[in-house]
Design a protein around this motif. Sequence first.
Motif, PDB file in Angstrom:
ATOM      1  N   THR A   1      25.530  60.391  31.796  1.00  0.00           N
ATOM      2  CA  THR A   1      25.471  59.305  30.818  1.00  0.00           C
ATOM      3  C   THR A   1      24.566  58.181  31.294  1.00  0.00           C
ATOM      4  OG1 THR A   1      27.715  59.803  30.060  1.00  0.00           O
ATOM      5  CG2 THR A   1      26.860  57.612  29.549  1.00  0.00           C
ATOM      6  N   LEU A   2      24.587  57.927  32.595  1.00  0.00           N
ATOM      7  CA  LEU A   2      23.842  56.805  33.157  1.00  0.00           C
ATOM      8  C   LEU A   2      22.464  57.193  33.674  1.00  0.00           C
ATOM      9  CD1 LEU A   2      26.753  55.045  35.049  1.00  0.00           C
ATOM     10  CD2 LEU A   2      25.746  54.403  32.865  1.00  0.00           C
ATOM     11  N   GLU A   3      22.053  58.434  33.431  1.00  0.00           N
ATOM     12  CA  GLU A   3      20.703  58.831  33.821  1.00  0.00           C
ATOM     13  C   GLU A   3      19.678  57.959  33.096  1.00  0.00           C
ATOM     14  OE1 GLU A   3      19.031  60.916  35.703  1.00  0.00           O
ATOM     15  OE2 GLU A   3      20.754  61.795  36.752  1.00  0.00           O
ATOM     16  N   PRO A   4      18.678  57.457  33.812  1.00  0.00           N
ATOM     17  CA  PRO A   4      17.661  56.646  33.141  1.00  0.00           C
ATOM     18  C   PRO A   4      17.045  57.341  31.931  1.00  0.00           C
ATOM     19  CG  PRO A   4      17.421  56.470  35.505  1.00  0.00           C
ATOM     20  CD  PRO A   4      18.465  57.527  35.264  1.00  0.00           C
ATOM     21  N   GLY A   5      16.853  58.662  32.048  1.00  0.00           N
ATOM     22  CA  GLY A   5      16.285  59.393  30.917  1.00  0.00           C
ATOM     23  C   GLY A   5      17.178  59.349  29.697  1.00  0.00           C
ATOM     24  N   THR A   6      18.496  59.470  29.910  1.00  0.00           N
ATOM     25  CA  THR A   6      19.452  59.411  28.801  1.00  0.00           C
ATOM     26  C   THR A   6      19.465  58.021  28.181  1.00  0.00           C
ATOM     27  OG1 THR A   6      20.836  61.086  29.861  1.00  0.00           O
ATOM     28  CG2 THR A   6      21.865  59.737  28.150  1.00  0.00           C
ATOM     29  N   LEU A   7      19.473  57.003  29.018  1.00  0.00           N
ATOM     30  CA  LEU A   7      19.460  55.631  28.519  1.00  0.00           C
ATOM     31  C   LEU A   7      18.180  55.359  27.728  1.00  0.00           C
ATOM     32  CD1 LEU A   7      20.837  53.761  31.658  1.00  0.00           C
ATOM     33  CD2 LEU A   7      22.092  54.364  29.577  1.00  0.00           C
ATOM     34  N   ALA A   8      17.068  55.892  28.191  1.00  0.00           N
ATOM     35  CA  ALA A   8      15.804  55.689  27.490  1.00  0.00           C
ATOM     36  C   ALA A   8      15.803  56.369  26.127  1.00  0.00           C
ATOM     37  CB  ALA A   8      14.644  56.215  28.339  1.00  0.00           C
ATOM     38  N   GLN A   9      16.439  57.540  26.036  1.00  0.00           N
ATOM     39  CA  GLN A   9      16.525  58.255  24.763  1.00  0.00           C
ATOM     40  C   GLN A   9      17.342  57.464  23.747  1.00  0.00           C
ATOM     41  OE1 GLN A   9      18.100  62.132  25.648  1.00  0.00           O
ATOM     42  NE2 GLN A   9      16.216  62.839  26.631  1.00  0.00           N
ATOM     43  N   ASN A  10      18.337  56.732  24.223  1.00  0.00           N
ATOM     44  CA  ASN A  10      19.187  55.974  23.322  1.00  0.00           C
ATOM     45  C   ASN A  10      18.598  54.615  22.958  1.00  0.00           C
ATOM     46  OD1 ASN A  10      21.155  57.954  23.248  1.00  0.00           O
ATOM     47  ND2 ASN A  10      22.239  57.138  25.027  1.00  0.00           N
ATOM     48  N   ALA A  11      17.559  54.192  23.657  1.00  0.00           N
ATOM     49  CA  ALA A  11      16.985  52.868  23.425  1.00  0.00           C
ATOM     50  C   ALA A  11      16.485  52.671  21.990  1.00  0.00           C
ATOM     51  CB  ALA A  11      15.857  52.605  24.423  1.00  0.00           C
ATOM     52  N   PRO A  12      15.764  53.643  21.392  1.00  0.00           N
ATOM     53  CA  PRO A  12      15.303  53.429  20.014  1.00  0.00           C
ATOM     54  C   PRO A  12      16.445  53.216  19.031  1.00  0.00           C
ATOM     55  CG  PRO A  12      14.114  55.236  21.037  1.00  0.00           C
ATOM     56  CD  PRO A  12      15.249  54.889  21.959  1.00  0.00           C
ATOM     57  N   ARG A  13      17.558  53.880  19.248  1.00  0.00           N
ATOM     58  CA  ARG A  13      18.717  53.724  18.371  1.00  0.00           C
ATOM     59  C   ARG A  13      19.215  52.280  18.406  1.00  0.00           C
ATOM     60  NH1 ARG A  13      24.324  55.125  19.402  1.00  0.00           N
ATOM     61  NH2 ARG A  13      25.407  55.812  17.508  1.00  0.00           N
ATOM     62  N   LEU A  14      19.279  51.710  19.597  1.00  0.00           N
ATOM     63  CA  LEU A  14      19.685  50.318  19.720  1.00  0.00           C
ATOM     64  C   LEU A  14      18.663  49.399  19.073  1.00  0.00           C
ATOM     65  CD1 LEU A  14      21.527  48.118  20.856  1.00  0.00           C
ATOM     66  CD2 LEU A  14      20.266  48.289  23.016  1.00  0.00           C
ATOM     67  N   GLU A  15      17.393  49.702  19.256  1.00  0.00           N
ATOM     68  CA  GLU A  15      16.332  48.883  18.672  1.00  0.00           C
ATOM     69  C   GLU A  15      16.439  48.845  17.152  1.00  0.00           C
ATOM     70  OE1 GLU A  15      12.756  46.640  18.310  1.00  0.00           O
ATOM     71  OE2 GLU A  15      14.143  46.975  19.963  1.00  0.00           O
ATOM     72  N   ILE A  16      16.752  49.991  16.558  1.00  0.00           N
ATOM     73  CA  ILE A  16      16.898  50.057  15.106  1.00  0.00           C
ATOM     74  C   ILE A  16      17.998  49.128  14.633  1.00  0.00           C
ATOM     75  CG2 ILE A  16      17.659  51.551  13.211  1.00  0.00           C
ATOM     76  CD1 ILE A  16      16.206  53.861  14.639  1.00  0.00           C
ATOM     77  N   VAL A  17      19.151  49.200  15.282  1.00  0.00           N
ATOM     78  CA  VAL A  17      20.287  48.379  14.876  1.00  0.00           C
ATOM     79  C   VAL A  17      19.966  46.899  15.019  1.00  0.00           C
ATOM     80  CG1 VAL A  17      22.689  47.809  15.361  1.00  0.00           C
ATOM     81  CG2 VAL A  17      21.934  50.177  15.490  1.00  0.00           C
ATOM     82  N   VAL A  18      19.353  46.527  16.130  1.00  0.00           N
ATOM     83  CA  VAL A  18      19.025  45.121  16.363  1.00  0.00           C
ATOM     84  C   VAL A  18      18.047  44.616  15.312  1.00  0.00           C
ATOM     85  CG1 VAL A  18      17.888  43.535  17.956  1.00  0.00           C
ATOM     86  CG2 VAL A  18      19.530  45.203  18.822  1.00  0.00           C
ATOM     87  N   GLN A  19      17.043  45.417  15.005  1.00  0.00           N
ATOM     88  CA  GLN A  19      16.045  45.014  14.010  1.00  0.00           C
ATOM     89  C   GLN A  19      16.688  44.776  12.651  1.00  0.00           C
ATOM     90  OE1 GLN A  19      12.689  44.532  13.954  1.00  0.00           O
ATOM     91  NE2 GLN A  19      11.931  45.316  15.882  1.00  0.00           N
ATOM     92  N   LEU A  20      17.530  45.682  12.218  1.00  0.00           N
ATOM     93  CA  LEU A  20      18.122  45.574  10.889  1.00  0.00           C
ATOM     94  C   LEU A  20      19.146  44.451  10.806  1.00  0.00           C
ATOM     95  CD1 LEU A  20      18.529  49.328   9.892  1.00  0.00           C
ATOM     96  CD2 LEU A  20      16.772  47.715   9.151  1.00  0.00           C
ATOM     97  N   LEU A  21      19.939  44.281  11.850  1.00  0.00           N
ATOM     98  CA  LEU A  21      20.947  43.226  11.827  1.00  0.00           C
ATOM     99  C   LEU A  21      20.322  41.838  11.928  1.00  0.00           C
ATOM    100  CD1 LEU A  21      23.830  44.715  14.013  1.00  0.00           C
ATOM    101  CD2 LEU A  21      23.587  44.720  11.524  1.00  0.00           C
ATOM    102  N   ASN A  22      19.214  41.728  12.631  1.00  0.00           N
ATOM    103  CA  ASN A  22      18.576  40.428  12.805  1.00  0.00           C
ATOM    104  C   ASN A  22      17.575  40.097  11.706  1.00  0.00           C
ATOM    105  OD1 ASN A  22      19.972  39.797  15.135  1.00  0.00           O
ATOM    106  ND2 ASN A  22      18.401  40.613  16.498  1.00  0.00           N
ATOM    107  N   ARG A  23      17.224  41.092  10.896  1.00  0.00           N
ATOM    108  CA  ARG A  23      16.236  40.855   9.846  1.00  0.00           C
ATOM    109  C   ARG A  23      16.777  41.379   8.513  1.00  0.00           C
ATOM    110  NH1 ARG A  23      10.439  42.923  11.803  1.00  0.00           N
ATOM    111  NH2 ARG A  23       9.869  41.811   9.890  1.00  0.00           N
ATOM    112  N   PRO A  24      17.647  40.589   7.857  1.00  0.00           N
ATOM    113  CA  PRO A  24      18.261  41.039   6.601  1.00  0.00           C
ATOM    114  C   PRO A  24      17.251  41.383   5.519  1.00  0.00           C
ATOM    115  CG  PRO A  24      18.639  38.690   6.977  1.00  0.00           C
ATOM    116  CD  PRO A  24      18.106  39.255   8.254  1.00  0.00           C
TER     117      PRO A  24
END
Length: 235
Positions: A29-52
């Motif tokens: 779970t904590l492998e850098p590669g795994t964290l990097a794969q999940n990064a775009p998913r977080l970016e999507i949520v942040v973008q949409l929540l911060n930009r109604p």
Amino acid sequence: MTPDHDRIRPDGGIDALDPPPMDVMDEETLEPGTLAQNAPRLEIVVQLLNRPALARVYVYVCYWGPVAPPEIIDTLELSKSTTYEYVETLVDLGLVDCDDSTRPQKLTADPIIIVEQYVPIVITPTVLHALALQAVDEDVEYFLDRYGIGKLIAALRGAGLHFAGKTTQRMVASDIDVRDTEAMMIISALKPALAVGREHDPFFEHLFPDVSDEMELPDTDEQAGAPSSTPDIDG
């Protein structure tokens, strides 16, 4: 000390959270590669929540696609440059697909769902629609300015339970720690998002697994309740 999970914070969270069990925080779970794969998913949520405003366009394409940019311009009353800027951003985020084989080009979008296992938060198109309503509804704008996104999600859940006959508006006010008048206001304002979401959001039941079929909500026209205007839905 056992956390009180029934006590709501002003931001819509709870006073304390049990940490996830350590056995889920393994090396994989904590492998850098795994964290990097999940990064775009977080970016999507942040973008949409911060930009109604961006969320408005996404929800519109998601619910009523395939649509062409001129339709978005007319329906959401956006300028041409703003519309194409938002579309380009959504395409870059991987939320919107653009078919350039037609003129004008046609846009489609897959619904997104974010479910956090250890924090009581669920993000679906219905939640994003509720957030986007602040652009056209002063009551939603006021509620968000005063309480934030977390409590709006709590209010959305409370509104669904209310329309299912499981709770009163006063009980919702108590549950999420707002004034009775504010609960009445936001419950009414969120009705369009619930009505359209139940019809178009494939993940609606993730928000309301217990009452999704029990809500007394109006049927919607093809465009009624879009995050462009607030329809006249009484009750």
